[in-house]
Design a protein around this motif. Sequence first.
Motif, PDB file in Angstrom:
ATOM      1  N   ASP A  28       0.856  -1.181   0.000  1.00 40.09           N
ATOM      2  CA  ASP A  28       0.000   0.000   0.000  1.00 40.09           C
ATOM      3  C   ASP A  28       0.890   1.228   0.000  1.00 40.09           C
ATOM      4  OD1 ASP A  28       0.975   0.171   2.564  1.00 40.09           O
ATOM      5  OD2 ASP A  28      -0.958  -0.100   3.560  1.00 40.09           O
ATOM      6  N   ASP A  29       0.374   2.367   0.431  1.00 40.80           N
ATOM      7  CA  ASP A  29       1.147   3.606   0.350  1.00 40.80           C
ATOM      8  C   ASP A  29       2.281   3.695   1.367  1.00 40.80           C
ATOM      9  OD1 ASP A  29      -0.488   4.288  -1.682  1.00 40.80           O
ATOM     10  OD2 ASP A  29      -1.529   5.928  -0.674  1.00 40.80           O
ATOM     11  N   ARG A  30       2.382   2.706   2.245  1.00 40.60           N
ATOM     12  CA  ARG A  30       3.529   2.663   3.162  1.00 40.60           C
ATOM     13  C   ARG A  30       4.677   1.856   2.551  1.00 40.60           C
ATOM     14  NH1 ARG A  30      -0.170   0.689   8.113  1.00 40.60           N
ATOM     15  NH2 ARG A  30      -0.831  -0.622   6.367  1.00 40.60           N
ATOM     16  N   TYR A  31       4.416   1.261   1.402  1.00 40.70           N
ATOM     17  CA  TYR A  31       5.421   0.523   0.636  1.00 40.70           C
ATOM     18  C   TYR A  31       5.885  -0.769   1.315  1.00 40.70           C
ATOM     19  CZ  TYR A  31       5.500   5.264  -1.174  1.00 40.70           C
ATOM     20  OH  TYR A  31       5.120   6.495  -1.643  1.00 40.70           O
ATOM     21  N   GLU A  32       5.176  -1.182   2.341  1.00 42.33           N
ATOM     22  CA  GLU A  32       5.520  -2.430   3.008  1.00 42.33           C
ATOM     23  C   GLU A  32       4.625  -3.557   2.488  1.00 42.33           C
ATOM     24  OE1 GLU A  32       5.135  -1.819   7.164  1.00 42.33           O
ATOM     25  OE2 GLU A  32       6.752  -0.338   7.275  1.00 42.33           O
ATOM     26  N   PRO A  33       5.170  -4.748   2.319  1.00 41.81           N
ATOM     27  CA  PRO A  33       4.338  -5.862   1.836  1.00 41.81           C
ATOM     28  C   PRO A  33       3.185  -6.146   2.789  1.00 41.81           C
ATOM     29  CG  PRO A  33       6.670  -6.410   1.672  1.00 41.81           C
ATOM     30  CD  PRO A  33       6.594  -5.133   2.458  1.00 41.81           C
ATOM     31  N   LEU A  34       1.990  -6.187   2.223  1.00 42.08           N
ATOM     32  CA  LEU A  34       0.816  -6.570   2.994  1.00 42.08           C
ATOM     33  C   LEU A  34       0.694  -8.083   3.041  1.00 42.08           C
ATOM     34  CD1 LEU A  34      -1.676  -3.990   1.425  1.00 42.08           C
ATOM     35  CD2 LEU A  34      -0.526  -3.812   3.647  1.00 42.08           C
ATOM     36  N   VAL A  35       0.768  -8.693   1.868  1.00 39.13           N
ATOM     37  CA  VAL A  35       0.736 -10.151   1.732  1.00 39.13           C
ATOM     38  C   VAL A  35       1.583 -10.514   0.518  1.00 39.13           C
ATOM     39  CG1 VAL A  35      -1.498 -10.603   2.835  1.00 39.13           C
ATOM     40  CG2 VAL A  35      -1.419  -9.983   0.414  1.00 39.13           C
TER      41      VAL A  35
END
Length: 529
Positions: A28-35
Amino acid sequence: MATEKNIQGKKVLGIEFGSTRIKAVLIDDRYEPLVSGAHEWENHLIDGFWTYGIDEVWSGLQAAYKELAEAYKESYGEPLSEIDAIGFSGMMHGYLAFDKNESLLVPFRTWRNTTTEEAASQLTELFAFNIPQRWSISHLYQAMLNNEDHVKDIDFVTTLAGYVHWKLTGEKVLGVGEASGMFPIDSETGQFDEKRVQQFEEKTASYDKDWKLLDVFPKVLTAGESAGQLTAEGAKLLDPSGDLNPASLLCPPEGDAGTGMAATNSVAERTGNVSAGTSVFSMIVLEEALNDYYTEIDMVTTPAGKPTAMVHCNNFTTDINTWARLFKELVDSLSLDVTSEKLFTTLFNKAMEADDDNGQLMSINYYSGEPITGFEEGRPLFLQMPDSNLNLANFMRTHIYSALATLKIGMDILTKKEDVSVDQLLGHGGFFKTKEVGQQLMADALDVSVSVMESAGEGGPWGMALLASYMVNKGADESLETYLTEKVFSSQEASSLDPTEKGKGNFSAFMKRYEKMLEVEETAVKKMK
C-alpha cells in the motif's frame, strides 16, 4: 486479525518471474508488503534450448497469485477484488516470437541460452556496440542465420514480462529498462536506436520476411507512464476464481535488472546495485558513456532511461543450491528435522571459518554457458588435490568464491579499464539472506563497500510494485529518483560492510588459481568435442 483500515491508500501488486520462483507482493502507500505469494518453477533443457513451457507461465502465475489472494482474505476478512495498479517483471532478454494468430512460433528461448554467438558477434561488429548472446535481437538474428522457417511468420517479438503484460492488457509495450535488453536504446530519445535499427534492416534485407523490426518489436515506455488496463479476460487469466475485478492500471513491464534497481534505490547517477540469485548482475548508473565497448559489459538503462553499465553472469548460486540439495537429502535420510533455511544459514556461516587458502580446493560453477569467459556450454567442476584440506568450511567458501569470480572479471573492466568509480554497491537477492556472509565475501571480492537495506529480502517483485506505485502516486514532474529517495527509502537504513585486507588477499589468491583452472577446463571441453 488485520482490518481494512490497516491498508493505507492504493493497493499495488508487483509480480516477478524469476529463474526459480514466481513471486507476487501486494503493498500500500507505506510501501511495506501486505501479503505475498510464490510458486517455484524450473527451466528445462529441451532440444538444445533452455526453456519454460508457456502453460507453466500461466499455471505458475495463477498459483503465486492464489497464494497471495488467500493470504489477503485470511488477513483482511474479504476477497481481494480491487487492485489499483499492477506491474509485471521477468527475467530479462530471451525470445518469444508469435505469428498473426498470436500462436507461439518456437518454444520460449530464455536468457540462459548461449546458442547465438555468431549473431551476437556480427551485430556487435555492425553496431560497434556490445550485443550479448541473450538479447532478443541476438536470438532473432541467429534464427535468421539458421534459416529457421518461423522467421517469415513473425508478427510480434517480446520478452517474458512483455508477453504476460500483453495477454493481460492487450498492449504490446515494454519498459525502457527491459527494452534495452532487446535492442540498443538511444538515451537521448528513450527509444530503440534508429541508426542501428536501419543498420539491421539493411543487413537483413535479403531474408525471406515481409516485416520491419519496429513493426514486430514492442512500443517502449518509461517509468511513470500508463501501460494499459487489466481487461476482463486478463483478470480471469490472473485470477480464475473470478474475485478480481478488471480495470487495474498497469505500469510498463520491466526486467529483473530494473526492479532490482528500484528495490535498492539505485536509479540515480553514480549509484550501483548487485542482484545475486540464480544468475548475478551488477548495475552501475553512469555519468557519461564508456570510452569503448566490451563484450563483457552490457549497456542498458534504468527504468527511467538513464544509461547503465551491466555486468551479467549466467551462473551464480545454481551450483551452491545443487550441493545444498544433496546435503538436505542426507539430513532427511537421517530423519533429522532441519529446514532448508537453517541448512543454508549453517552452510553460509561455515564459510567464514575457512582456511586462508580454502584448503586448496577449486570449483567452477558453470551449469550453463558463460559468455564473459567464452564458455558455450555448462561444465560444473569441483576439484581437490591429495594434499587439499577438504572440510565443510573450505568447501563452502570455495563455492561462494567461485560464484563471485566471473562477476569480478567483468567488474574489473569497469573499474580498472574505464576508471568508473563505485563507492558502494547495494545488494539484494537470496545470496544476502544469511546475515553478513555473502555481503562480506562480495565486498572482499569486488573491493568495494557492499550495503544491504532492510528491504533487501523483498527483491524484484517489491521493486516492481514500487514502479507501479510510482505510476499512480507520483507528483507532478516528480522523477523516479526523487520519488524513491524521498518517499520510499527516506526512513530505511542500510548496513554496510567494507572489504578487509585479509579477505581481499584471500580472494585474489583464489582468482589466480581460478583463472588457471578455467584454461584447463576450456582445453578439456574442446578435447571432449
